[in-house]
Write an enzyme that holds these catalytic residues in place. Structure first.
Site, PDB file in Angstrom:
ATOM      1  CE1 TYR A 144      -3.923   2.231   0.611  1.00  0.00           C
ATOM      2  CE2 TYR A 144      -2.640   3.155   2.400  1.00  0.00           C
ATOM      3  CZ  TYR A 144      -3.743   3.200   1.564  1.00  0.00           C
ATOM      4  OH  TYR A 144      -4.648   4.231   1.685  1.00  0.00           O
ATOM      5  CD  GLN A 275       5.122  10.417  16.697  1.00  0.00           C
ATOM      6  OE1 GLN A 275       4.770  10.970  17.727  1.00  0.00           O
ATOM      7  NE2 GLN A 275       6.319  10.612  16.174  1.00  0.00           N
TER       8      GLN A 275
HETATM    9  P1  NAD Z   1     -12.670   1.971   0.186  1.00  0.00           P
HETATM   10  O1  NAD Z   1     -12.007   0.656   0.251  1.00  0.00           O
HETATM   11  O2  NAD Z   1     -14.000   2.131   0.822  1.00  0.00           O
HETATM   12  O3  NAD Z   1     -12.803   2.469  -1.326  1.00  0.00           O
HETATM   13  C1  NAD Z   1     -11.946   2.059  -2.359  1.00  0.00           C
HETATM   14  C2  NAD Z   1     -12.813   1.737  -3.567  1.00  0.00           C
HETATM   15  O4  NAD Z   1     -11.955   1.331  -4.653  1.00  0.00           O
HETATM   16  C3  NAD Z   1     -13.775   0.564  -3.308  1.00  0.00           C
HETATM   17  O5  NAD Z   1     -15.060   0.893  -3.775  1.00  0.00           O
HETATM   18  C4  NAD Z   1     -13.166  -0.582  -4.109  1.00  0.00           C
HETATM   19  O6  NAD Z   1     -14.116  -1.532  -4.518  1.00  0.00           O
HETATM   20  C5  NAD Z   1     -12.509   0.159  -5.253  1.00  0.00           C
HETATM   21  N1  NAD Z   1     -11.420  -0.585  -5.877  1.00  0.00           N
HETATM   22  C6  NAD Z   1     -10.410  -1.257  -5.273  1.00  0.00           C
HETATM   23  N2  NAD Z   1      -9.599  -1.809  -6.187  1.00  0.00           N
HETATM   24  C7  NAD Z   1     -10.112  -1.470  -7.416  1.00  0.00           C
HETATM   25  C8  NAD Z   1      -9.719  -1.741  -8.746  1.00  0.00           C
HETATM   26  N3  NAD Z   1      -8.633  -2.503  -9.029  1.00  0.00           N
HETATM   27  N4  NAD Z   1     -10.470  -1.240  -9.760  1.00  0.00           N
HETATM   28  C9  NAD Z   1     -11.579  -0.499  -9.504  1.00  0.00           C
HETATM   29  N5  NAD Z   1     -11.998  -0.217  -8.250  1.00  0.00           N
HETATM   30  C10 NAD Z   1     -11.265  -0.686  -7.220  1.00  0.00           C
HETATM   31  O7  NAD Z   1     -11.644   3.030   0.807  1.00  0.00           O
HETATM   32  P2  NAD Z   1     -11.791   4.592   1.077  1.00  0.00           P
HETATM   33  O8  NAD Z   1     -11.535   4.818   2.504  1.00  0.00           O
HETATM   34  O9  NAD Z   1     -13.012   5.120   0.444  1.00  0.00           O
HETATM   35  O10 NAD Z   1     -10.524   5.146   0.298  1.00  0.00           O
HETATM   36  C11 NAD Z   1     -10.615   5.807  -0.965  1.00  0.00           C
HETATM   37  C12 NAD Z   1      -9.241   6.280  -1.385  1.00  0.00           C
HETATM   38  O11 NAD Z   1      -8.730   7.208  -0.431  1.00  0.00           O
HETATM   39  C13 NAD Z   1      -8.224   5.141  -1.503  1.00  0.00           C
HETATM   40  O12 NAD Z   1      -7.414   5.372  -2.626  1.00  0.00           O
HETATM   41  C14 NAD Z   1      -7.422   5.279  -0.234  1.00  0.00           C
HETATM   42  O13 NAD Z   1      -6.113   4.800  -0.391  1.00  0.00           O
HETATM   43  C15 NAD Z   1      -7.464   6.765   0.017  1.00  0.00           C
HETATM   44  N6  NAD Z   1      -7.276   7.056   1.459  1.00  0.00           N
HETATM   45  C16 NAD Z   1      -8.304   6.838   2.337  1.00  0.00           C
HETATM   46  C17 NAD Z   1      -8.082   7.063   3.689  1.00  0.00           C
HETATM   47  C18 NAD Z   1      -9.168   6.854   4.705  1.00  0.00           C
HETATM   48  O14 NAD Z   1      -8.897   7.006   5.904  1.00  0.00           O
HETATM   49  N7  NAD Z   1     -10.388   6.555   4.350  1.00  0.00           N
HETATM   50  C19 NAD Z   1      -6.828   7.511   4.133  1.00  0.00           C
HETATM   51  C20 NAD Z   1      -5.820   7.695   3.203  1.00  0.00           C
HETATM   52  C21 NAD Z   1      -6.055   7.476   1.864  1.00  0.00           C
END
Ligand code: NAD
Ligand code: UDP
Length: 311
Positions: A144, A275
């Site tokens: 990741y 942290q």
């Molecule tokens: P989530 O897992 O709910 O959403 C990710 C989405 O991407 C899901 O709907 C999943 O089905 C889809 N997905 C995964 N692999 C795929 C692929 N190969 N092709 C098409 N779709 C695919 O997670 P989230 O919390 O909504 O995160 C969204 C984005 O924000 C991510 O890129 C994540 O890395 C980033 N992010 C989120 C957080 C957080 O705290 N929520 C923190 C840092 C970064």
């Protein structure tokens, strides 16, 4: 009216972004392979003729005439991204290449959802964007962390080499309705455990910290970043600087749910950052004074209401 593609649009953050952009009068294409997302997250948007869902895996190329792209496709919880680490890194790296290739071809502006994980287990606290991080390249979180770092590199290189209009945000721990109840992230785990009267599982001694941002604050920052001055590419941190220990979070969830659950301790996973707190001065300066408005207690209340309706 803009045509906007959101990869990962059926996920937790993506579904809120779809709704916000539709409400602003845009046409939205939600692309997802439903690995961690769900149609139920966007079901109420399906009646809107300007909303379209596409089942597609972003590791394969995709073509659509759009003005803007938000690239969110990637599992975000450690349990899910470690389930198939090779697929996770492919999603970040090949997903970035395919998204950037599309942006280049159709002249779209593209925003990358990067993460505070690019800072790893940070030796600088709080974390400013200028900090290059402390990341294990061969640990269980590397698929990741390094995938997201490589995606940032690709975004910058497509901008420098091909003049693609890019934006990079680094998202810190975000929570709210539409989190997958079984995805293993701490806020959803604690709330579901508390509501079911199960033991609350603190990994390690619970003194590790995170800074939790409510999803509406993140979405506001994302939209402001997409609309920011073209010369401002980021990366920019988007997170709530108020930092809590996991023990404090567990106590807050127990108190808000009036739960009888008791706290138990389990082994701390490998490479778990000790942290994390964003330095958001750059976001404040460049995104018209953006800062989170919703504090933990209020955001947890809304999230608890959501999980109550789900369970
Ligand atoms: P989530 O897992 O709910 O959403 C990710 C989405 O991407 C899901 O709907 C999943 O089905 C889809 N997905 C995964 N692999 C795929 C692929 N190969 N092709 C098409 N779709 C695919 O997670 P989230 O919390 O909504 O995160 C969204 C984005 O924000 C991510 O890129 C994540 O890395 C980033 N992010 C989120 C957080 C957080 O705290 N929520 C923190 C840092 C970064
Ligand atoms: N955590 C915990 N109990 C759980 C799930 C997570 O104590 O049931 C801890 C985890 O070890 C980490 C913090 O909570 O220190 C945040 O974990 P999460 O998976 O939500 O996100 P990340 O580690 O990616 O910030």
């Amino acid at each position: 009216m803009k045509k906007i593609l959101i990869t990962g649009g059926a996920g937790f953050v993506g579904s809120h972004l779809c709704e916000r952009l539709l409400n602003e009068g845009n046409e939205v294409i939600c692309l997802d392979n439903y690995f961690t997302g769900a149609k139920s997250n966007v079901i109420k948007l399906l009646d809107n003729p300007y909303f379209e869902m596409v089942r597609h895996d972003i590791t394969e190329s995709y073509y659509a005439e759009v003005d803007e792209i938000y690239n969110l496709a990637c599992p975000a919880s450690p349990v899910h991204y470690q389930h198939n680490p090779i697929k996770t890194i492919k999603t970040s790296v090949m997903g970035a290449i395919n998204t950037l290739g599309l942006a280049k071809r159709v002249g779209a502006k593209v925003l990358q959802a990067s993460t505070s994980e690019v800072y790893g287990d940070p030796a600088v606290h709080p974390q400013p964007e200028s900090y290059w991080g402390h990341v294990n390249p061969i640990g269980i979180r590397s698929c990741y962390d390094e995938g997201k770092r490589c995606a940032e590199t690709l975004f910058m290189d497509y901008h420098i080499q091909n003049n693609v209009a890019i934006k990079i945000i680094r998202i810190f721990n975000t929570y709210g309705p539409h989190m997958n109840p079984s995805d293993g992230r701490v806020v959803s785990n604690f709330i579901v455990q508390a509501l079911k009267g199960e033991d609350i599982t603190i990994f390690g001694d619970g003194m590790q910290t995170r800074s939790f941002q409510y999803v509406d604050d993140l979405v506001e920052g994302m939209v402001r970043m997409m609309g920011s001055d073209p010369s401002f590419l980021g990366p920019v941190n988007l997170g709530n600087p108020h930092e809590f220990t996991m023990l404090e979070l567990a106590q807050e969830v127990i108190s808000l749910t009036n739960s009888k659950s008791k706290i138990i301790h389990m082994p701390l996973p490998q490479d778990d950052p000790k942290q994390r707190q964003p330095d958001i001065s750059l976001a404040k300066e460049k995104l018209n004074g953006w800062e989170p408005k919703i504090e933990l207690r209020e955001g947890l209340g809304k999230t608890i209401t959501y999980f109550e309706s789900l369970l």
